[in-house]
Design a protein around this motif. Structure first.
Motif, PDB file in Angstrom:
ATOM      1  N   PHE A 152     -13.635  12.125  13.386  1.00  0.00           N
ATOM      2  CA  PHE A 152     -12.775  13.211  12.908  1.00  0.00           C
ATOM      3  C   PHE A 152     -12.095  12.864  11.582  1.00  0.00           C
ATOM      4  O   PHE A 152     -11.755  13.740  10.810  1.00  0.00           O
ATOM      5  N   LEU A 153     -11.877  11.575  11.362  1.00  0.00           N
ATOM      6  CA  LEU A 153     -11.033  11.175  10.225  1.00  0.00           C
ATOM      7  C   LEU A 153     -11.769  10.427   9.128  1.00  0.00           C
ATOM      8  O   LEU A 153     -11.388  10.482   7.966  1.00  0.00           O
ATOM      9  N   GLU A 181      -9.169   7.778  -7.489  1.00  0.00           N
ATOM     10  CA  GLU A 181      -7.999   7.002  -7.089  1.00  0.00           C
ATOM     11  C   GLU A 181      -7.414   7.543  -5.780  1.00  0.00           C
ATOM     12  O   GLU A 181      -7.095   6.795  -4.862  1.00  0.00           O
ATOM     13  N   ARG A 182      -7.314   8.875  -5.717  1.00  0.00           N
ATOM     14  CA  ARG A 182      -6.791   9.521  -4.502  1.00  0.00           C
ATOM     15  C   ARG A 182      -7.693   9.194  -3.302  1.00  0.00           C
ATOM     16  O   ARG A 182      -7.215   8.883  -2.211  1.00  0.00           O
ATOM     17  N   PHE A 219     -11.820  14.233  -1.302  1.00  0.00           N
ATOM     18  CA  PHE A 219     -11.123  14.263  -2.590  1.00  0.00           C
ATOM     19  C   PHE A 219     -12.079  13.900  -3.723  1.00  0.00           C
ATOM     20  O   PHE A 219     -12.837  12.935  -3.609  1.00  0.00           O
ATOM     21  N   PHE A 233      -4.503   6.547  22.707  1.00  0.00           N
ATOM     22  CA  PHE A 233      -5.464   5.522  23.135  1.00  0.00           C
ATOM     23  C   PHE A 233      -4.916   4.821  24.374  1.00  0.00           C
ATOM     24  O   PHE A 233      -4.588   3.650  24.361  1.00  0.00           O
ATOM     25  N   ASP A 270       0.764   8.806  -5.847  1.00  0.00           N
ATOM     26  CA  ASP A 270       0.279  10.094  -5.350  1.00  0.00           C
ATOM     27  C   ASP A 270       1.210  10.593  -4.242  1.00  0.00           C
ATOM     28  O   ASP A 270       0.937  10.410  -3.051  1.00  0.00           O
ATOM     29  N   PHE A 295       0.589  10.070  10.402  1.00  0.00           N
ATOM     30  CA  PHE A 295       0.989   8.955  11.269  1.00  0.00           C
ATOM     31  C   PHE A 295       2.235   9.315  12.088  1.00  0.00           C
ATOM     32  O   PHE A 295       2.348   8.909  13.250  1.00  0.00           O
ATOM     33  N   ILE A 329      -0.295  11.642   4.472  1.00  0.00           N
ATOM     34  CA  ILE A 329      -0.662  10.513   5.339  1.00  0.00           C
ATOM     35  C   ILE A 329       0.518  10.114   6.232  1.00  0.00           C
ATOM     36  O   ILE A 329       0.338   9.833   7.423  1.00  0.00           O
ATOM     37  N   TYR A 369      -3.916   0.771  13.723  1.00  0.00           N
ATOM     38  CA  TYR A 369      -3.023   1.541  14.594  1.00  0.00           C
ATOM     39  C   TYR A 369      -3.703   1.846  15.938  1.00  0.00           C
ATOM     40  O   TYR A 369      -3.091   1.746  17.006  1.00  0.00           O
ATOM     41  N   LEU A 370      -4.973   2.241  15.850  1.00  0.00           N
ATOM     42  CA  LEU A 370      -5.718   2.638  17.054  1.00  0.00           C
ATOM     43  C   LEU A 370      -5.698   1.518  18.109  1.00  0.00           C
ATOM     44  O   LEU A 370      -5.305   1.729  19.255  1.00  0.00           O
ATOM     45  N   SER A 419      -8.487   0.787  -4.553  1.00  0.00           N
ATOM     46  CA  SER A 419      -7.684   1.855  -5.166  1.00  0.00           C
ATOM     47  C   SER A 419      -7.659   1.700  -6.684  1.00  0.00           C
ATOM     48  O   SER A 419      -8.014   0.677  -7.205  1.00  0.00           O
ATOM     49  N   LEU A 458      -7.077   5.616  -2.188  1.00  0.00           N
ATOM     50  CA  LEU A 458      -5.806   5.478  -1.465  1.00  0.00           C
ATOM     51  C   LEU A 458      -5.929   6.052  -0.050  1.00  0.00           C
ATOM     52  O   LEU A 458      -5.425   5.475   0.911  1.00  0.00           O
ATOM     53  N   ALA A 459      -6.612   7.184   0.054  1.00  0.00           N
ATOM     54  CA  ALA A 459      -6.800   7.797   1.378  1.00  0.00           C
ATOM     55  C   ALA A 459      -7.689   6.911   2.254  1.00  0.00           C
ATOM     56  O   ALA A 459      -7.466   6.786   3.465  1.00  0.00           O
ATOM     57  N   TYR A 508       0.833  -1.204   0.000  1.00  0.00           N
ATOM     58  CA  TYR A 508       0.000   0.000   0.000  1.00  0.00           C
ATOM     59  C   TYR A 508       0.871   1.258   0.000  1.00  0.00           C
ATOM     60  O   TYR A 508       0.649   2.190  -0.784  1.00  0.00           O
ATOM     61  N   GLN A 510      -7.861   3.703   2.217  1.00  0.00           N
ATOM     62  CA  GLN A 510      -7.065   2.578   2.736  1.00  0.00           C
ATOM     63  C   GLN A 510      -6.239   2.992   3.946  1.00  0.00           C
ATOM     64  O   GLN A 510      -5.930   2.169   4.803  1.00  0.00           O
ATOM     65  N   ALA A 511      -5.882   4.276   4.019  1.00  0.00           N
ATOM     66  CA  ALA A 511      -5.151   4.768   5.196  1.00  0.00           C
ATOM     67  C   ALA A 511      -6.040   4.683   6.441  1.00  0.00           C
ATOM     68  O   ALA A 511      -5.542   4.509   7.565  1.00  0.00           O
ATOM     69  N   PHE A 539      -4.797  11.317  18.513  1.00  0.00           N
ATOM     70  CA  PHE A 539      -5.230  10.847  19.824  1.00  0.00           C
ATOM     71  C   PHE A 539      -4.272   9.853  20.475  1.00  0.00           C
ATOM     72  O   PHE A 539      -3.546   9.144  19.793  1.00  0.00           O
ATOM     73  N   TYR A 565      -5.553   1.386   7.929  1.00  0.00           N
ATOM     74  CA  TYR A 565      -4.320   1.342   8.719  1.00  0.00           C
ATOM     75  C   TYR A 565      -4.508   2.087  10.041  1.00  0.00           C
ATOM     76  O   TYR A 565      -3.960   1.694  11.067  1.00  0.00           O
ATOM     77  N   TYR A 566      -5.287   3.153  10.005  1.00  0.00           N
ATOM     78  CA  TYR A 566      -5.522   3.915  11.234  1.00  0.00           C
ATOM     79  C   TYR A 566      -6.304   3.065  12.248  1.00  0.00           C
ATOM     80  O   TYR A 566      -6.009   3.089  13.448  1.00  0.00           O
ATOM     81  N   ASP A 579     -13.821   9.592  18.399  1.00  0.00           N
ATOM     82  CA  ASP A 579     -12.543   9.865  17.728  1.00  0.00           C
ATOM     83  C   ASP A 579     -12.558   9.510  16.240  1.00  0.00           C
ATOM     84  O   ASP A 579     -11.964  10.208  15.415  1.00  0.00           O
TER      85      ASP A 579
END
Lengths: 194, 287
Positions: free
Chosen positions: B120-121, B132-133, B128, A56, A26, A37, A33, B147-148, B287, B136-137, A18, B139-140, A54, B143-144, B117
């Protein structure tokens, strides 16, 4: 030649991932992004919660069982107990009890002053003199705290679906027995709003 | 991301968010029901500083007309997104308003709640216009979500050390459910809860299991192969915490939609008729 053989598959894996696709297709979005992070990690490292980066960290510190527990009970009208029973109603519970708890702490432990305001004025302000003029707008004034009991009564009336009448707040202290039953230790009137 | 996927996703996210907003409206915790709260929290969060310095609490919470208008605007913009999911202006408007609501609620509740939370995202990829953009965003966001939960695992295991403290499950349980057990000693649920209190190892073991579930979300950084499982892990975590920590964090599950692939979105779109007619068929990835 050897380096070429080693790095080609790695490059292929990265390009197919990814992050690789994001970078090649892009670049501005990739940097945006990645920056997001990176800031998330940075604010975690300095342990500062800044929206939307945030932390957590809820329930991450040790919480041992206590010998007693304290919570507030709201009574209104003809001594009716106000209750928000279900967990899915938690937002309403928070709006009622979190500010109440803050108000009581401010009243009993901080001489009627917002402790965050005191921190800004006495600690943060001297270290950041350029931002001193902003400080009065960032904490709750005495007038705001004085307005709290009237708001509590107003909001309780809304939640109860009618005039709340005489409102008072009890501070309950309870404890668990060995079989898991909760026993009352004390119950004191902490606040009365006529 | 194609227009069909974007349509389905936008409607799913907006519908999910609006559902909870309406629930909150009936709980009197949206601005129109708050009765002009006088106290607000800011802490050292600069976003909350900006919120306060711009006098937004006065406009959105303390002013009766402003509060009612704000609620109406949230619902209206949400409905417009549901009707016209590809019109970016409504998505941008709705996402700004819902983020403002999240800050307003946290300010008035004097606590930074985690449940809002995700709001917000989650809508940002749909700001966009380029598909395509946007894909891609989006898919982030996946990941978030990984991550959380993974960062919650890191905090509990390596920073706060709650993971290594065996009594944490029982400690959290007692602290959060003491008032329920006090007021409803005879309910069926209280009976179950007392059984758990007599067998605290189950609570403590469950707590360790929940933290390991959070850690398992780290798998999502390396592969999409387990996305079906990763979708359900946060659901399980929040069901466990609902019953054993008395916390309601289901709004955060809005991030879970990022674990759905193109085929799953198409299936959902067809089942619930969320897609727009005469659009191109969907592919596998976004994407």
């Amino acid at each position: 030649m050897t380096n070429h053989r080693i790095f080609m598959p790695i490059k292929k894996i990265i390009a197919g991932s990814y992050w690789g696709r994001l970078f090649y297709r892009d670049k501005p979005l990739f940097f945006l992004i990645s920056l997001f992070f990176a800031l998330c990690l940075f604010f975690n490292l300095i342990r500062l919660n800044i929206t939307p980066f945030f932390l957590f960290d809820m329930y991450s510190v040790k919480m041992p069982s206590q010998t007693d527990y304290t919570f507030y009970e709201l009574r209104y009208g003809n001594d009716r107990r106000f209750e928000i029973r279900h967990t899915w109603e938690q937002p309403a519970k928070m709006i009622l009890y979190e500010p109440l708890s803050e108000y009581m702490t401010m009243k009993t432990d901080h001489g009627g002053k917002d402790p965050f305001g005191e921190y800004l004025k006495n600690d943060w302000g001297p270290r950041h003199p350029r931002f001193r003029s902003l400080i009065p707008y960032l904490y709750d004034s005495s007038a705001q705290f004085e307005a709290f009991p009237a708001w509590l009564k107003r909001y309780l009336s809304r939640q109860a679906g009618g005039p709340a009448g005489h409102v008072y707040v009890l501070k309950k202290t309870v404890g668990f027995d060995t079989n898991g039953w909760v026993r009352e230790i004390s119950s004191d009137t902490a606040l009365a709003i006529p | 991301m194609n227009s069909l996927q974007r349509t389905v996703l936008t409607r799913l996210l907006t519908g999910y968010t609006l559902l909870f907003f309406v629930l909150r409206f009936f709980e009197h915790v949206t601005p129109s029901g708050l009765q002009g709260p006088p106290l607000f929290t800011t802490g050292l969060d600069l976003t909350y500083w900006a919120y306060r310095l711009l006098h937004l609490p006065q406009l959105l919470l303390m002013n009766k007309t402003g509060a009612v208008l704000f609620d109406l605007l949230v619902v209206l913009s949400g409905v417009l997104v549901l009707l016209f999911p590809l019109r970016r202006k409504w998505v941008i408007g709705f996402s700004i308003l819902i983020a403002l609501y999240a800050i307003s609620f946290n300010s008035a509740a004097m606590i930074h709640t985690v449940t809002v939370d995700g709001l917000f995202l989650v809508f940002l990829p749909f700001w966009f216009g380029d598909m395509e953009r946007s894909g891609l965003a989006w898919q982030a966001i996946r990941y978030y979500a990984c991550y959380l939960y993974f960062s919650a695992f890191i905090w509990k295991v390596f920073i706060g050390n709650a993971f290594l403290y065996w009594g944490q499950g029982a400690g959290t349980f007692k602290l959060n459910l003491v008032d329920y057990l006090y007021y409803h000693p005879d309910s069926l649920l209280s009976g179950f809860y007392r059984w758990f209190l007599r067998h605290e190892w189950v609570l403590n073991g469950g707590h360790v299991f929940t933290i390991l579930l959070e850690g398992a979300m780290g798998i999502g950084f390396f592969t999409r192969r387990f996305d079906r499982t990763l979708f359900w892990i946060p659901v399980l975590i929040h069901i466990i915490t609902y019953f054993f920590a008395d916390v309601f964090i289901f709004e955060l599950l809005v991030l879970n939609f990022a674990f759905l692939n193109g085929a799953q979105l198409a299936a959902i779109g067809q089942k619930f008729k969320l897609y727009l007619p005469n659009r191109s068929p969907t592919g596998g990835h976004l994407s």
